[in-house]
Design an enzyme around this catalytic site. Sequence first.
Site, short mmCIF file in Angstrom:
data_model
loop_
_atom_site.label_atom_id
_atom_site.label_comp_id
_atom_site.label_asym_id
_atom_site.label_seq_id
_atom_site.Cartn_x
_atom_site.Cartn_y
_atom_site.Cartn_z
CG ASP A 182 -0.49 -0.78 2.31
OD1 ASP A 182 0.57 -0.24 2.11
OD2 ASP A 182 -0.83 -0.95 3.27
CG ASN A 230 -8.19 -1.51 11.99
OD1 ASN A 230 -7.30 -2.14 11.79
ND2 ASN A 230 -8.86 -0.39 11.33
CG HIS A 251 -5.81 -1.99 8.72
ND1 HIS A 251 -5.05 -1.34 9.21
CD2 HIS A 251 -4.12 -2.91 9.48
CE1 HIS A 251 -4.20 -0.69 9.27
NE2 HIS A 251 -3.60 -1.48 9.38
CD GLU A 304 -8.46 0.91 7.67
OE1 GLU A 304 -8.13 -0.26 8.74
OE2 GLU A 304 -8.33 1.35 8.12
P1 PGA Z 1 2.37 -2.70 12.60
O1 PGA Z 1 1.22 -1.89 11.72
O2 PGA Z 1 3.60 -3.38 12.88
O3 PGA Z 1 3.44 -0.66 12.91
O4 PGA Z 1 1.98 -2.25 14.27
C1 PGA Z 1 0.97 -3.29 11.63
C2 PGA Z 1 -0.15 -3.34 10.03
O5 PGA Z 1 -0.30 -1.72 10.32
O6 PGA Z 1 -0.47 -4.22 9.41
#
Ligand code: PGA
Length: 254
Positions: free
Chosen positions: A67, A136, A138, A143
């Site tokens: 992304d 969450n 995702h 999302e």
């Molecule tokens: P993080 O992010 O490794 O900073 O916890 C993971 C994500 O949001 O996919």
Amino acid sequence: MKILVGKNYDRVSEMTANIIATKVKEKPDAVLGLATGGTPKGVYKRLIAMYNDKKIDFSKVKTFNLDEYYGLSSNHPQSYAYYMKTNFFDYINIKEENAHIPDGLAQDIDEECHRYEQAIKDCGGIDLQLLGIGHNGHIGFNEPDDALHTSTHLVNLHEKTISANSRFFGKDEEVPRQAITMGIGSIFGADEIVLIASGEDKAEIIAKMINGQLSSKLPASMLQIHKSLTIIIDEPIQKHLYAEGVLKEQLKVV
Ligand code: PGA
């Protein structure tokens, strides 16, 4: 689904880097799906160390990132293009033209999403996809929603995601509200998926992802039915999964 447990973040990073290195040794022109965020940084550090020790060669490797923020140029310090350059690509011998990231400044979003999907197909699909997981649920920027998108698309970020990301930006209004992300289908197309998580704060979402119903409200739950998913977690997450009965027995900590 396979679950591996590393003692701590360093071990999780090392085990993940070893899986990626093995893939690249087997297939020097492997197509890797890559992720950003805090969690994969240790994996990239390990891979850079292996490269410096001449144990891995990225000269034929192709990469596709999950992304990119919409509206940020590739040299914006918070763009994922910049993250990849400064955490990984600048330190290895990958060819610039082989490292793909959605264009956050694309004028025609539909065309950009289509181009990205086509580029993945033209490379023969992703051999190994690295994933983190958001609190969450995702994956990439898919999302929780009423429905899931199959292919690369523009997404409105959730408040929770925006506030989680706001720590990286000076002012709240500078945090991007939208992103271009690979879809669930693009991710699912990978031959092999490795999802990594470390820290107790990720334990609850990992439990839901493994044990919960498949739901667009928890995009990572869809991975339960992928043909080759490996989840690499640390010991604190395993303790939580065991206490909650998600794991019937404790797995060997490597
Ligand atoms: P993080 O992010 O490794 O900073 O916890 C993971 C994500 O949001 O996919």
